[in-house]
Design a protein around this motif. Structure first.
Motif, PDB file in Angstrom:
ATOM      1  N   ASN A 246       0.989  -1.473   0.020  1.00 30.05           N
ATOM      2  CA  ASN A 246       0.006   0.061   0.062  1.00 30.05           C
ATOM      3  C   ASN A 246       0.744   1.234   0.192  1.00 30.05           C
ATOM      4  N   ILE A 247       1.862   1.222  -0.980  1.00 28.57           N
ATOM      5  CA  ILE A 247       2.623   2.539  -0.949  1.00 28.57           C
ATOM      6  C   ILE A 247       2.041   3.408  -2.039  1.00 28.57           C
ATOM      7  N   GLY A 248       1.794   4.629  -1.637  1.00 28.17           N
ATOM      8  CA  GLY A 248       1.065   5.700  -2.362  1.00 28.17           C
ATOM      9  C   GLY A 248       1.691   6.012  -3.715  1.00 28.17           C
ATOM     10  N   SER A 249       0.984   5.948  -4.702  1.00 23.93           N
ATOM     11  CA  SER A 249       1.592   6.263  -6.061  1.00 23.93           C
ATOM     12  C   SER A 249       2.424   5.228  -6.611  1.00 23.93           C
ATOM     13  N   GLN A 250       2.556   4.035  -5.891  1.00 24.64           N
ATOM     14  CA  GLN A 250       3.532   3.010  -6.470  1.00 24.64           C
ATOM     15  C   GLN A 250       2.812   1.509  -6.587  1.00 24.64           C
ATOM     16  N   THR A 251       2.284   1.385  -5.302  1.00 19.15           N
ATOM     17  CA  THR A 251       1.349  -0.174  -5.198  1.00 19.15           C
ATOM     18  C   THR A 251       0.322   0.179  -4.441  1.00 19.15           C
ATOM     19  N   GLN A 252      -0.548   1.213  -5.083  1.00 14.30           N
ATOM     20  CA  GLN A 252      -1.804   1.443  -4.522  1.00 14.30           C
ATOM     21  C   GLN A 252      -2.896   1.559  -5.476  1.00 14.30           C
ATOM     22  N   THR A 253      -3.546   0.595  -5.524  1.00 13.99           N
ATOM     23  CA  THR A 253      -4.719   0.487  -6.371  1.00 13.99           C
ATOM     24  C   THR A 253      -5.649   1.412  -5.949  1.00 13.99           C
ATOM     25  N   VAL A 254      -7.037   1.581  -6.714  1.00 16.15           N
ATOM     26  CA  VAL A 254      -7.990   2.390  -6.184  1.00 16.15           C
ATOM     27  C   VAL A 254      -8.607   1.946  -5.013  1.00 16.15           C
ATOM     28  N   THR A 255      -8.950   0.641  -4.942  1.00 21.94           N
ATOM     29  CA  THR A 255      -9.588   0.400  -3.634  1.00 21.94           C
ATOM     30  C   THR A 255      -8.686   0.544  -2.431  1.00 21.94           C
ATOM     31  N   LEU A 256      -7.266   0.421  -2.448  1.00 24.26           N
ATOM     32  CA  LEU A 256      -6.655   0.864  -1.441  1.00 24.26           C
ATOM     33  C   LEU A 256      -6.655   2.270  -1.237  1.00 24.26           C
ATOM     34  N   LEU A 257      -6.792   3.099  -2.167  1.00 27.46           N
ATOM     35  CA  LEU A 257      -6.497   4.624  -2.085  1.00 27.46           C
ATOM     36  C   LEU A 257      -8.110   4.879  -1.367  1.00 27.46           C
ATOM     37  N   VAL A 258      -9.117   4.207  -1.876  1.00 26.91           N
ATOM     38  CA  VAL A 258     -10.534   4.523  -1.293  1.00 26.91           C
ATOM     39  C   VAL A 258     -10.323   4.343   0.235  1.00 26.91           C
ATOM     40  N   ASP A 259      -9.678   3.210   0.499  1.00 25.36           N
ATOM     41  CA  ASP A 259      -9.683   2.718   2.089  1.00 25.36           C
ATOM     42  C   ASP A 259      -8.705   3.914   2.907  1.00 25.36           C
ATOM     43  N   GLU A 260      -7.835   4.073   2.285  1.00 22.83           N
ATOM     44  CA  GLU A 260      -6.984   5.207   2.920  1.00 22.83           C
ATOM     45  C   GLU A 260      -7.591   6.319   3.074  1.00 22.83           C
ATOM     46  N   ALA A 262     -10.949   7.033   3.296  1.00 29.33           N
ATOM     47  CA  ALA A 262     -12.291   6.730   4.369  1.00 29.33           C
ATOM     48  C   ALA A 262     -11.668   6.536   5.631  1.00 29.33           C
ATOM     49  N   GLU A 263     -10.449   6.173   5.964  1.00 27.53           N
ATOM     50  CA  GLU A 263      -9.863   5.796   7.225  1.00 27.53           C
ATOM     51  C   GLU A 263      -9.614   7.387   7.819  1.00 27.53           C
ATOM     52  N   GLN A 264      -9.066   8.162   6.802  1.00 28.02           N
ATOM     53  CA  GLN A 264      -8.307   9.474   7.267  1.00 28.02           C
ATOM     54  C   GLN A 264      -9.258  10.501   7.151  1.00 28.02           C
ATOM     55  N   PHE A 265     -10.648  10.270   6.636  1.00 25.62           N
ATOM     56  CA  PHE A 265     -11.622  11.034   6.592  1.00 25.62           C
ATOM     57  C   PHE A 265     -11.256  12.219   5.506  1.00 25.62           C
ATOM     58  N   GLU A 266     -10.567  11.823   4.579  1.00 27.71           N
ATOM     59  CA  GLU A 266     -10.161  12.882   3.596  1.00 27.71           C
ATOM     60  C   GLU A 266     -11.206  12.613   2.123  1.00 27.71           C
ATOM     61  N   PRO A 267     -11.404  13.577   1.506  1.00 28.60           N
ATOM     62  CA  PRO A 267     -12.312  13.701   0.127  1.00 28.60           C
ATOM     63  C   PRO A 267     -11.726  12.936  -0.661  1.00 28.60           C
ATOM     64  N   GLY A 268     -12.828  12.159  -1.268  1.00 27.00           N
ATOM     65  CA  GLY A 268     -12.399  11.313  -2.333  1.00 27.00           C
ATOM     66  C   GLY A 268     -12.888   9.801  -2.500  1.00 27.00           C
ATOM     67  N   ALA A 269     -13.037   9.509  -1.223  1.00 23.55           N
ATOM     68  CA  ALA A 269     -13.412   7.998  -1.249  1.00 23.55           C
ATOM     69  C   ALA A 269     -14.725   7.646  -1.849  1.00 23.55           C
TER      70      ALA A 269
END
Length: 296
Positions: A246-260, A262-269
């Motif tokens: 789960n390395i951002g912009s390297q090994t992070q798929t869309v589902t992993l980005l959604v989870d990240e 959502a956990e950090q309460f950032e917009p975009g999930a």
């Protein structure tokens, strides 16, 4: 001697005999059948509505509620673009692998009888019953850098599997393995071998028989299997998270980005989730639209 006569009523029963039970009339049976049908429909609609329509509707509503600007920013940011690109690579590779393997395994199971056939048929369904987390752990044990069976040798050859794209492709291919096989196999079993044997007797080789007989027979089953694979690979989370790092912009798929997010309460999930839902729904709609025209 006076003749004795036995009086009968219009129903054919002797006088005084107990009346037979009257069968329900046809309109009454139709009314009961209609009520049962509507009750089953309501139960099915309630079930699908609670489990599918309500959650998806809430995601769509939250996306619309946050506005178009947030949507554009969420799906066009650098992390999102990198996640979309990696998701396309991983999902596309897994779909190609499982399409080739699925058709080949279906032909093997439908056309041949051999020792171990039932075991192979059973193993194909293992990904359905095994948790994706366990799949990711098993891949780490097999291809890990230090403790994996094949990891040190592959690392020495310059090939990194775990925490890289190859491991993500393997994990995604594993969890979506049965989908093409289970769509194609019943069609091959039902059609039998008559046409292929006739083509063989006329001199057609294996490639010609597959291209002219087998492929037209299984094309719609194969299309549905591929569509299911698209939906499954786009939404894979557990196994990919374990093997990717789960390395951002390297090994992070869309589902992993959604989870990240959502956990950090950032917009975009919600916005990224809607894109995945739209792609899967679009594939299903396209197949549903073009198939009747092909039948005609």
């Amino acid at each position: 001697m006076a003749e004795l006569t036995v009086l009968t009523d219009t129903s054919g029963q002797r006088p005084g005999a107990p009346a037979a039970a009257t069968a329900p009339s046809r309109p009454a049976r139709r009314r009961r059948t209609s009520r049962s049908r509507w009750a089953l429909r309501l139960v099915a609609l309630a079930y699908v509505g609670v489990l599918v329509a309500l959650p998806l509707g809430l995601v769509l509503w939250r996306t619309i509620d946050q506005g178009a600007g947030v949507f554009v920013d969420a799906v066009t940011g650098p992390e999102a673009i990198a996640a979309f690109r990696l998701t396309a690579i991983v999902a596309g590779s897994a779909i190609v692998i499982n399409t080739v393997f699925g058709v080949g395994a279906a032909l093997l199971l439908a056309r041949y009888r051999f020792r171990g056939r039932r075991l192979l048929d059973l193993l194909i369904d293992v990904p359905i019953s095994v948790s994706p987390i366990i799949v990711g752990l098993a891949l780490i044990l097999a291809f890990g850098w230090t403790t994996g069976w094949f990891g040190p040798a592959l690392q020495g050859a310059g090939l990194q599997v775990i925490f890289a794209t190859p491991g993500m492709v393997l994990a995604t291919a594993f969890v979506s393995l049965p989908l093409v096989v289970r769509e194609v196999l019943p069609v091959l079993t039902e059609t039998g071998l008559d046409e292929e044997q006739a083509a063989r007797s006329l001199g057609a080789n294996a490639v010609q028989r597959f291209r002219r007989i087998t492929l037209p027979t299984i094309k719609w089953a194969l299309a549905y299997g591929v569509v299911l694979s698209v939906a499954r690979t786009l939404g894979e989370f557990g196994a990919v998270r374990v093997v990717s790092g789960n390395i951002g912009s390297q090994t992070q798929t869309v589902t992993l980005l959604v989870d990240e997010r959502a956990e950090q309460f950032e917009p975009g999930a919600y916005q990224l989730s809607v894109v995945l839902i739209a792609v899967a729904a679009l594939c299903i709609v396209i197949i549903s639209i073009i198939r009747p025209h092909e039948k005609k």
